[in-house]
Design a protein around this motif. Sequence first.
Motif, mmCIF file in Angstrom:
data_model
loop_
_atom_site.group_PDB
_atom_site.id
_atom_site.type_symbol
_atom_site.label_atom_id
_atom_site.label_comp_id
_atom_site.label_asym_id
_atom_site.label_seq_id
_atom_site.Cartn_x
_atom_site.Cartn_y
_atom_site.Cartn_z
ATOM 1 N N MET A 395 13.053 24.425 75.154
ATOM 2 C CA MET A 395 12.845 22.830 75.393
ATOM 3 C C MET A 395 13.430 22.129 74.767
ATOM 4 O O MET A 395 13.896 20.828 74.817
ATOM 5 C CB MET A 395 11.397 22.730 75.643
ATOM 6 N N ILE A 396 13.619 22.481 73.279
ATOM 7 C CA ILE A 396 14.323 21.483 72.141
ATOM 8 C C ILE A 396 15.559 21.739 72.247
ATOM 9 O O ILE A 396 16.312 21.288 71.148
ATOM 10 C CB ILE A 396 13.624 21.674 70.935
ATOM 11 N N ALA A 397 16.292 22.748 72.829
ATOM 12 C CA ALA A 397 17.844 22.968 72.838
ATOM 13 C C ALA A 397 18.629 21.718 72.892
ATOM 14 O O ALA A 397 19.461 21.621 71.888
ATOM 15 C CB ALA A 397 18.122 23.945 73.912
ATOM 16 N N PRO A 398 18.403 20.602 73.668
ATOM 17 C CA PRO A 398 19.294 19.427 73.650
ATOM 18 C C PRO A 398 19.545 18.924 72.051
ATOM 19 O O PRO A 398 20.654 18.614 71.811
ATOM 20 C CB PRO A 398 18.686 18.618 74.717
ATOM 21 N N VAL A 399 18.235 18.722 71.705
ATOM 22 C CA VAL A 399 18.411 18.048 70.210
ATOM 23 C C VAL A 399 19.065 18.787 69.071
ATOM 24 O O VAL A 399 19.750 18.304 68.327
ATOM 25 C CB VAL A 399 17.021 17.714 69.769
ATOM 26 N N VAL A 422 6.528 18.507 75.412
ATOM 27 C CA VAL A 422 5.158 18.429 75.608
ATOM 28 C C VAL A 422 4.675 18.529 76.942
ATOM 29 O O VAL A 422 3.755 19.009 77.439
ATOM 30 C CB VAL A 422 5.001 16.655 75.682
ATOM 31 N N THR A 423 5.832 18.189 77.751
ATOM 32 C CA THR A 423 5.523 18.724 79.454
ATOM 33 C C THR A 423 5.431 20.138 79.659
ATOM 34 O O THR A 423 4.290 20.586 80.347
ATOM 35 C CB THR A 423 6.712 18.190 80.302
ATOM 36 N N PHE A 424 6.087 21.053 78.735
ATOM 37 C CA PHE A 424 6.102 22.486 79.117
ATOM 38 C C PHE A 424 4.762 22.847 78.463
ATOM 39 O O PHE A 424 3.850 23.851 78.909
ATOM 40 C CB PHE A 424 7.031 23.153 78.401
ATOM 41 N N ILE A 425 4.147 22.291 77.456
ATOM 42 C CA ILE A 425 2.860 22.671 76.819
ATOM 43 C C ILE A 425 1.752 22.341 77.762
ATOM 44 O O ILE A 425 0.919 23.019 77.651
ATOM 45 C CB ILE A 425 2.988 21.861 75.480
ATOM 46 N N LEU A 426 1.883 21.196 78.309
ATOM 47 C CA LEU A 426 0.742 20.792 79.231
ATOM 48 C C LEU A 426 0.696 21.521 80.473
ATOM 49 O O LEU A 426 -0.543 21.860 80.900
ATOM 50 C CB LEU A 426 1.081 19.330 79.678
ATOM 51 N N SER A 427 1.885 22.343 80.929
ATOM 52 C CA SER A 427 1.689 23.019 82.032
ATOM 53 C C SER A 427 1.081 24.440 81.509
ATOM 54 O O SER A 427 0.229 25.042 82.367
ATOM 55 C CB SER A 427 3.243 23.309 82.318
ATOM 56 N N ILE A 428 1.210 25.168 80.526
ATOM 57 C CA ILE A 428 0.783 25.934 79.780
ATOM 58 C C ILE A 428 -0.603 26.026 79.872
ATOM 59 O O ILE A 428 -1.398 26.952 80.158
ATOM 60 C CB ILE A 428 1.274 26.414 78.527
ATOM 61 N N LEU A 441 8.115 25.426 87.194
ATOM 62 C CA LEU A 441 8.244 24.136 86.289
ATOM 63 C C LEU A 441 9.485 24.162 85.515
ATOM 64 O O LEU A 441 10.342 23.372 85.361
ATOM 65 C CB LEU A 441 6.906 23.700 85.542
ATOM 66 N N ASP A 442 9.468 25.431 84.942
ATOM 67 C CA ASP A 442 10.670 25.346 83.815
ATOM 68 C C ASP A 442 12.046 25.177 84.420
ATOM 69 O O ASP A 442 12.933 24.903 83.901
ATOM 70 C CB ASP A 442 10.553 26.723 82.945
ATOM 71 N N PHE A 443 12.213 25.963 85.482
ATOM 72 C CA PHE A 443 13.235 25.867 86.499
ATOM 73 C C PHE A 443 13.595 24.394 86.871
ATOM 74 O O PHE A 443 14.749 24.058 86.730
ATOM 75 C CB PHE A 443 13.136 26.781 87.761
#
Length: 465
Positions: A395-399, A422-428, A441-443
Amino acid sequence: MIGWLLFFFGIFLAMLGYASYRSYRKDRTSDDFIFAGSNIGTILGFLTFSAALFSAFTFMGMPDFFRTHGVGAWIFLALSDALMVFFLIWFGYALRKRASIQGYKGVAGLVKVCYGNSFAGYLVFTSAFLFLIPYVAIQIRGISIFLDAAFPGMLPYWSWSALLVFIMLIYSEIGGLKAIVYSDAIQGVIMLAVIWIIGLTCLKMAGGLEDGIAKVAEANQDLLSLPGPKGLFSSPFLIASAIAIILIPVSQPQFTTRLVVMKSLKSVHRMAYAVGIFAILVILPTAFIGLYGAIQYPDASTADFLSQALLNDQAVPVAALAVVGLFAACLSTTNAQIFALGTELRSLLGGSDKSNMRVTKISIMVFSMIVLVFSTYMSDQLVLLARVSFAGTSMIAPVVLGAVIFSKPPKSLIPLSAIALVTFILSIVGVIPDKISGLPLDFIMYIILFVCTAVIMLTHPKSNK
């Protein structure tokens, strides 16, 4: 069995001890400790990269994944790893070029310097900490499940985990990254040899490839097609998994650092090709073991299947080698990732070289203790938990890509990556759903990240490249 175990473990531990001895220097700097002199050649480079990449989740998780979900497991991992090799060639070049200009202390430190923003560096470290700690715990959990099932009552469950962490700490604290690279080379060769011995044995017991596939088709035809008997291998799942795996060199610092410490760009390219070959060689026999499991132990638990297929159904010397091979596979990944977390923390620090060395060593010990605690709470779904780790860090690949591509990267990539994480963590944790309209969601997030990142980078001034 005990005699063979003592014999093989004695050889293995003696080799680790020699690696630590060869790596130790009394007057070394923190850079020597952390980056092994930045002089790793092709052979050591590909073995350390491969050993860190293919671990207990490959040795134990993939056979169980094949047994449970079928041939889609090959597409899930082998095809994704092949695609990652092509990405490695470009990314290794771009990363080394940027590191030569800005200097390199770690991914988090590089991002902090390139953006001139401390939050960007801490974002990278936070992502690594949140998802590498569980991933390391998966490895320890896996070997503990296996050893506890193989030797019931011999030792308390937690002591297997503690033993592995203790060995890891000893030689990494003594020899630093160079000791880890040497030990990875040893462990990579052991893992490849052992998994092929077991894989061919299982294939023979299944009646050969053709007869084995026929038996699987008779028992459960869905194992031989997509999306598999449990519907796991949908197109969105496979695409999202491939993206997460391709981005591993960007988002997981233990691999990023290995690209920087290679002796030359030519060594990086050769290493990438070798990793691709190693990937096919190490994953293929796990399919044979999974095929055997689907025939002989279709309804067994993970622990029962692994203890039967890897131990009880093997000749005694092979079973002993399997224990050592699993231990080696687990050790190679845990030490790489725990050490990487220490490296990333150190890259964000100021202060003297001596104080940074002390903080790095202490942090490695602290992270190891956290992993030890986490390993007692992980589930047995090793491959799926590993996939969550890959997806989370990606998720942090862009930065990170912004820091590598641009001399003055667009700062809008920082909040983009932060929101994605943060979005991915909230989904977990279940705050938001992990599927939307039936799609993972990750797709969906990868599509959004790709579009947003492309727009930001394409509109960024070319003079900053």
